[in-house]
Design an enzyme around this catalytic site. Structure first.
Site, short mmCIF file in Angstrom:
data_model
loop_
_atom_site.label_atom_id
_atom_site.label_comp_id
_atom_site.label_asym_id
_atom_site.label_seq_id
_atom_site.Cartn_x
_atom_site.Cartn_y
_atom_site.Cartn_z
N ARG A 5 0.84 -1.21 0.00
CA ARG A 5 0.00 0.00 0.00
C ARG A 5 0.88 1.26 0.00
O ARG A 5 0.59 2.23 -0.68
CB ARG A 5 -0.94 -0.01 1.21
N PHE A 51 -11.12 -6.08 -5.79
CA PHE A 51 -11.14 -6.89 -4.56
C PHE A 51 -10.75 -5.98 -3.38
O PHE A 51 -9.86 -6.29 -2.60
CB PHE A 51 -10.17 -8.09 -4.65
N ASP A 58 -15.74 -4.55 -5.24
CA ASP A 58 -15.77 -5.78 -4.43
C ASP A 58 -17.16 -6.40 -4.61
O ASP A 58 -18.14 -5.67 -4.74
CB ASP A 58 -15.51 -5.47 -2.95
N SER A 59 -17.22 -7.72 -4.60
CA SER A 59 -18.52 -8.38 -4.80
C SER A 59 -19.38 -8.33 -3.55
O SER A 59 -20.56 -8.62 -3.60
CB SER A 59 -18.31 -9.82 -5.25
N ALA A 70 -15.59 -8.97 -10.01
CA ALA A 70 -14.40 -8.37 -10.60
C ALA A 70 -14.24 -8.73 -12.08
O ALA A 70 -13.91 -7.89 -12.91
CB ALA A 70 -13.17 -8.82 -9.82
N ASP A 106 -6.00 -7.74 -6.07
CA ASP A 106 -5.62 -8.44 -4.83
C ASP A 106 -6.72 -9.43 -4.45
O ASP A 106 -7.43 -9.24 -3.46
CB ASP A 106 -5.39 -7.40 -3.71
N CYS A 149 -2.17 -14.52 -2.85
CA CYS A 149 -1.95 -14.88 -1.44
C CYS A 149 -2.19 -16.38 -1.21
O CYS A 149 -2.33 -16.82 -0.08
CB CYS A 149 -2.81 -14.04 -0.51
N1 SAH Z 1 -7.16 -5.83 -1.06
C1 SAH Z 1 -7.80 -6.01 0.22
C2 SAH Z 1 -7.98 -7.47 0.60
C3 SAH Z 1 -8.74 -8.29 -0.40
S1 SAH Z 1 -9.57 -9.65 0.31
C4 SAH Z 1 -7.05 -5.25 1.29
O1 SAH Z 1 -5.96 -4.68 1.04
O2 SAH Z 1 -7.55 -5.18 2.41
C5 SAH Z 1 -10.48 -10.24 -1.03
C6 SAH Z 1 -11.77 -9.50 -1.32
O3 SAH Z 1 -12.24 -9.97 -2.59
C7 SAH Z 1 -12.91 -9.75 -0.34
O4 SAH Z 1 -13.34 -8.51 0.19
C8 SAH Z 1 -14.02 -10.39 -1.18
O5 SAH Z 1 -15.32 -9.91 -0.85
C9 SAH Z 1 -13.66 -9.98 -2.57
N2 SAH Z 1 -14.08 -10.88 -3.66
C10 SAH Z 1 -14.04 -12.23 -3.69
N3 SAH Z 1 -14.42 -12.69 -4.89
C11 SAH Z 1 -14.70 -11.61 -5.66
C12 SAH Z 1 -15.13 -11.43 -7.01
N4 SAH Z 1 -15.34 -12.47 -7.81
N5 SAH Z 1 -15.30 -10.17 -7.46
C13 SAH Z 1 -15.08 -9.11 -6.65
N6 SAH Z 1 -14.67 -9.22 -5.38
C14 SAH Z 1 -14.48 -10.45 -4.87
#
Ligand code: SAH
Length: 394
Positions: free
Chosen positions: A214, A230, A251-252, A281, A298, A338
């Site tokens: 970040r 995400f 985010d979904s 996404a 991410d 991750c």
């Molecule tokens: N980048 C964030 C952490 C991401 S965690 C940070 O720095 O804090 C992963 C996230 O992806 C979750 O919030 C989840 O709701 C979202 N997610 C999972 N599948 C998804 C999809 N198909 N499309 C969009 N978001 C999604």
């Protein structure tokens, strides 16, 4: 006397190289009928002592916390936790007013396989991933105020989702020491403020492991049109808001985009440069034009187990190809994985294939990993799980 585990001939080699896991296939005999989570001593085929750890009947039979004979009592774990604290102070992470959210214990990285402790201001959130640490959770919780010099005043145990299902421990989340008046708290990271709710949030409430990435982002976001995919709590969005032309968070989960919105407001007020979209996404990327010149990908772990590896790699290829195809010329892609089972090489190869499919010229500016409060144990390559590539796309 703890129960004894005798290894098959030759299987002592990895223990002598300090690898902290003993797989069930390496065990010749188990003496003393240990139950899940009991402390066991590990011996080579010729009865020489090797290590001490927690027993489990699964594929990882022993998680080692000591390679020398020890009495794993209150004093033993206090010393381990004190070492973890001293390390975070030496690494310049703990004890800084601008960053009140950090990880105190990172499992194998701190010689405590199966234990995670995250600090949110004065609250510690702990997760036991093994019956061994779950059984001594009260003792660990009571040590946390002491080893943090009084910083920690309450300890929340969030092990409901992390303990092995087969262990039938029926944990329930809750405070083991003190309590917090209201759910969650506002914490700071590099001076930015974030609302964190460890009771309802994912993992322990915040993705602390992306702190360094970040920071790196705000070096590059100046004047750019940023898409944070995400986004969850909006961590990357908040940093980009420092200097970007606009920031869109996707985010979904509606709870996640609401939190991202709240965190941007907490730092920048009602700023029209930020907007959230609650959607998938892949759909968003496929439907958009070439409108962004900095994209962050991410995603959650695409593979939790080795069996899902190929599918996960395909997911990374598809996601990255979409983003590389759609980014504006001269754009930057911050892309992460991750998944522990996806190696650094696997991930890089997936992104390589994705780039080749688009035919664009792509350069690697940085390769990132975990911050120092998520240390990788050099004898346990499996503890390296977070991989990042920062790419320049012509
Ligand atoms: N980048 C964030 C952490 C991401 S965690 C940070 O720095 O804090 C992963 C996230 O992806 C979750 O919030 C989840 O709701 C979202 N997610 C999972 N599948 C998804 C999809 N198909 N499309 C969009 N978001 C999604």
């Amino acid at each position: 006397m703890p129960a004894n585990i005798i290894l098959k001939k030759g299987k002592e080699q990895s223990v002598r190289r300090y690898h902290p896991w003993i797989f069930s296939g390496a065990v010749a005999s188990v003496n003393g009928n240990p139950s899940e989570g009991d402390v066991v001593d590990v011996f080579a085929w010729d009865k020489t002592y090797l290590a001490t750890g927690h027993w489990a009947p699964g594929s990882i039979a022993v998680r080692i916390f000591s390679f020398t004979k020890c009495n794993p009592d209150h004093g033993f774990f206090r010393k381990r936790l004190e070492e973890a604290m001293a390390f975070r102070i030496n690494a310049g992470i703990a004890g800084k007013p601008e960053t009140t959210v950090w990880r105190l214990v990172h499992g194998e990285g701190d010689g405590l396989p199966g234990l995670i402790v995250d600090i949110y201001g004065s609250i510690a959130v702990m997760q036991a991933h093994t019956a061994g640490f779950w059984k001594i959770r009260e003792m660990i919780a009571q040590l946390l105020p002491e080893v943090t010099g009084g910083l920690v005043t309450a300890v929340y145990d969030k092990s409901e989702g992390t303990l092995p299902f087969m262990a039938r421990l029926n944990p329930s989340n809750g405070y083991l020491v003190g309590e917090n008046g209201e759910p969650g708290a506002v914490v700071t990271e590099n001076g930015y403020r974030f609302r964190v709710d460890w009771e309802k949030g994912q993992k322990t409430g915040f993705f602390i492991d992306q702190r360094d990435s970040r920071s790196l982002l705000s070096r590059y976001s100046n004047g750019r049109r940023v898409l944070n995919m995400f986004g969850y709590t909006g961590g990357f969005s908040v940093y980009a808001m420092k200097n970007a032309e606009l920031v869109h968070t996707v985010d979904s989960s509606a709870a996640a985009t609401a939190l991202a919105d709240e965190n941007v407001k907490l730092n920048f007020g009602d700023d029209p440069r930020h907007h959230c979209y609650t959607t998938d996404a892949f759909t968003y990327l496929a439907g958009m034009e070439r409108e962004y010149d900095l994209i962050i990908l991410d995603p959650p772990a695409f593979a939790k187990h080795q069996t899902a590896l190929n599918q996960a790699l395909q997911g990374y290829r598809r996601l990255n190809a979409l983003a590389i195809h759609k980014i504006r010329p001269g754009g930057l892609l911050f892309t992460f994985s991750c998944s522990q089972v996806v190696s650094r090489d696997d991930f890089r190869r997936s992104v390589f294939v994705a780039a080749a499919n688009t035919g664009r010229n792509v350069r690697i500016l940085h390769q990132t990993g975990q911050p120092a409060d998520h240390p990788v144990n050099i004898y346990h390559p499996e503890s390296e799980y977070l991989k990042g590539l920062i790419l320049y796309i012509e």
